[in-house]
Design an enzyme around this catalytic site. Structure first.
Site, PDB file in Angstrom:
ATOM      1  N   ASN A 167       0.877  -1.172   0.000  1.00 58.02           N
ATOM      2  CA  ASN A 167       0.000   0.000   0.000  1.00 58.02           C
ATOM      3  C   ASN A 167       0.912   1.218   0.000  1.00 58.02           C
ATOM      4  O   ASN A 167       1.506   1.543   1.021  1.00 58.02           O
ATOM      5  CB  ASN A 167      -0.908  -0.012   1.231  1.00 58.02           C
ATOM      6  N   LYS A 182       0.167   4.283  -0.274  1.00 58.89           N
ATOM      7  CA  LYS A 182      -0.403   5.508   0.310  1.00 58.89           C
ATOM      8  C   LYS A 182      -0.118   6.686  -0.638  1.00 58.89           C
ATOM      9  O   LYS A 182      -0.162   6.497  -1.844  1.00 58.89           O
ATOM     10  CB  LYS A 182       0.129   5.715   1.726  1.00 58.89           C
ATOM     11  N   HIS A 234      -9.554   1.537   4.634  1.00 55.64           N
ATOM     12  CA  HIS A 234      -8.290   1.694   5.375  1.00 55.64           C
ATOM     13  C   HIS A 234      -8.515   2.645   6.553  1.00 55.64           C
ATOM     14  O   HIS A 234      -9.283   3.608   6.451  1.00 55.64           O
ATOM     15  CB  HIS A 234      -7.202   2.236   4.445  1.00 55.64           C
ATOM     16  N   GLU A 279      -6.810   4.970   7.692  1.00 58.62           N
ATOM     17  CA  GLU A 279      -6.521   6.384   7.410  1.00 58.62           C
ATOM     18  C   GLU A 279      -7.712   7.050   6.721  1.00 58.62           C
ATOM     19  O   GLU A 279      -7.979   8.231   6.922  1.00 58.62           O
ATOM     20  CB  GLU A 279      -5.241   6.491   6.562  1.00 58.62           C
ATOM     21  N   GLU A 338      -5.654  -4.771  10.272  1.00 56.59           N
ATOM     22  CA  GLU A 338      -4.641  -3.753  10.524  1.00 56.59           C
ATOM     23  C   GLU A 338      -4.946  -3.047  11.842  1.00 56.59           C
ATOM     24  O   GLU A 338      -5.736  -2.091  11.870  1.00 56.59           O
ATOM     25  CB  GLU A 338      -4.633  -2.715   9.390  1.00 56.59           C
ATOM     26  N   GLY A 388       2.486   2.282  10.801  1.00 57.19           N
ATOM     27  CA  GLY A 388       3.472   3.358  10.683  1.00 57.19           C
ATOM     28  C   GLY A 388       4.135   3.717  11.999  1.00 57.19           C
ATOM     29  O   GLY A 388       4.788   4.753  12.107  1.00 57.19           O
ATOM     30  N   SER A 446       3.363  -2.246  10.202  1.00 54.37           N
ATOM     31  CA  SER A 446       4.806  -2.340  10.430  1.00 54.37           C
ATOM     32  C   SER A 446       5.396  -3.701  10.066  1.00 54.37           C
ATOM     33  O   SER A 446       6.278  -4.208  10.760  1.00 54.37           O
ATOM     34  CB  SER A 446       5.135  -1.968  11.886  1.00 54.37           C
TER      35      SER A 446
HETATM   36  P1  13P Z   1       3.061   0.355   7.606  1.00 51.95           P
HETATM   37  O1  13P Z   1       3.539  -0.966   7.028  1.00 51.95           O
HETATM   38  O2  13P Z   1       3.861   1.518   7.090  1.00 51.95           O
HETATM   39  O3  13P Z   1       2.943   0.299   9.087  1.00 51.95           O
HETATM   40  O4  13P Z   1       1.576   0.590   7.029  1.00 51.95           O
HETATM   41  C1  13P Z   1       0.641  -0.410   7.153  1.00 51.95           C
HETATM   42  C2  13P Z   1      -0.562  -0.065   6.371  1.00 51.95           C
HETATM   43  O5  13P Z   1      -1.300   0.835   6.711  1.00 51.95           O
HETATM   44  C3  13P Z   1      -0.825  -0.841   5.153  1.00 51.95           C
HETATM   45  O6  13P Z   1      -2.098  -0.564   4.653  1.00 51.95           O
END
Ligand code: 13P
Length: 254
Positions: free
Chosen positions: A9, A11, A96, A98, A168, A174, A214
Site C-alpha cells: 500500500n 499511500k 483503510h 486512514e 490492521e 506506521g 509495520s
Molecule cells: P506500515 O507498514 O507503514 O505500518 O503501514 C501499514 C498499512 O497501513 C498498510 O495498509
C-alpha cells in the site's frame, strides 16, 4: 490451500516516474525470486495506468487505494469502479483506517463500495482493525466483529470466496510497533471464525486474511508463518523493491 498474498500500500507516495522505476526493478526481482506468494501493489490513482503497462506479463497484481460507491455523478475529485476497471486494476483497498480517520469513511460507505467493486469484478481488500484504547479496554474482538458484519452486509457467499480482509490494528500502522505473531494469528483466526458464522466454513476457508502494520523484511517470516495469516498489507516497506521482495519471498528469511 490458500496462496499467500502480499500487497503493498503505497499511500500518498511516489510520482509516476518513480512508480515505473519501481515496477521495472521489482519485476526482475519477482521473476528471479521463485516467489513464495502472490504480490501486488496498491498505488495512487495517477500511477495506475502507467503501472498496468509497466507490470504487464509479470503476474504482479495492481490495486487502487479507494473507490467511490456510485457509478458516476457530481462527486468532484472522486474515482469510480468503471474508471478503475477500464485501466484493468485487479484489487482496490476499502476502509483503510486512514480513510476512516481522516476522510469520514464509515462502515456504511465501505459496504456500498464493496458491492460496487464486485459489480465490476474488482476484488476488494477490506481493512478492519481496532485502535489502541479499544485493545487496552479488551474490546478488540468486539470492534473488529462489528466492522466485519457491517462491511460485508448483503454480500453473496461466492463473493466472500474472492475477498481479502486485511487486519490492521491501528496502533501498529506506521509506528514501528508490530502486533506479535500470536496477536496477528489470533485476530486473523477470529475474523475467519466470524466469516464462518456469517456465511459458511467453506467460504471462510477460502477467504484470505492479511495482517498489516509495520511488516518489515525482518519480521515478515514469523508473522506469515502463522496458519491463519494469509498474507500482508505492507506500507512503508513496500516502497523499495529490494525490501518488498524480501517480504514477498519471506521464507528465504525464515
Ligand atoms: P506500515 O507498514 O507503514 O505500518 O503501514 C501499514 C498499512 O497501513 C498498510 O495498509
Amino acid at each position: 490451500m490458500r496462496k499467500k498474498f502480499i500487497a503493498g500500500n503505497w499511500k500518498m507516495y511516489k510520482t509516476t516516474a518513480e512508480a515505473v522505476a519501481f515496477a521495472k526493478a521489482f519485476k526482475r526481482l519477482y521473476a528471479d525470486a521463485g516467489a513464495d506468494a502472490e504480490a501486488g501493489v496498491c498505488a495512487p490513482f495517477t500511477q495506475l495506468a502507467a503501472l498496468k503497462d509497466a507490470f504487464a506479463g509479470s503476474g504482479v497484481k495492481l490495486g487502487a487505494q479507494n473507490v467511490h460507491f456510485e457509478e458516476n455523478g457530481a462527486y468532484t475529485g472522486e474515482i469510480s469502479a468503471p474508471m478503475l476497471k477500464e485501466i484493468g486494476v485487479d484489487y482496490a483497498i476499502v476502509g483503510h483506517s486512514e480513510r476512516r480517520e481522516y476522510f469520514a469513511e464509515t462502515d456504511e460507505t465501505v459496504n456500498k463500495k464493496l458491492h460496487k467493486l464486485y459489480e465490476y469484478n474488482i476484488l476488494p481488500i477490506l481493512c478492519v482493525g481496532e485502535k489502541l484504547d479499544q485493545r487496552d479496554a479488551g474490546k478488540a474482538e468486539t470492534v473488529v466483529k462489528a466492522q466485519v458484519e457491517k462491511d460485508l452486509s448483503g454480500l453473496l457467499p461466492a463473493q466472500i470466496d474472492l475477498l481479502v480482509i486485511a487486519y490492521e490494528p491501528v496502533w501498529a500502522i506506521g509506528t514501528g510497533r508490530t502486533a506479535t505473531p500470536e496477536q496477528a494469528q489470533e485476530m486473523c483466526a477470529f475474523i475467519r471464525r466470524t466469516v464462518a458464522s456469517l456465511y459458511s466454513a467453506a467460504a471462510a476457508d477460502k477467504l484470505r486474511v492479511q495482517y498489516g502494520g509495520s511488516v518489515k523484511p525482518d519480521n515478515a517470516a514469523e508473522i506469515l508463518g502463522k496458519a491463519d495469516v494469509d498474507g500482508a498489507l505492507v506500507g512503508g516497506a513496500s516502497l523499495v523493491p529490494e525490501d518488498f521482495i524480501r517480504i514477498v519471498n519471506f521464507s528465504a528469511n525464515a
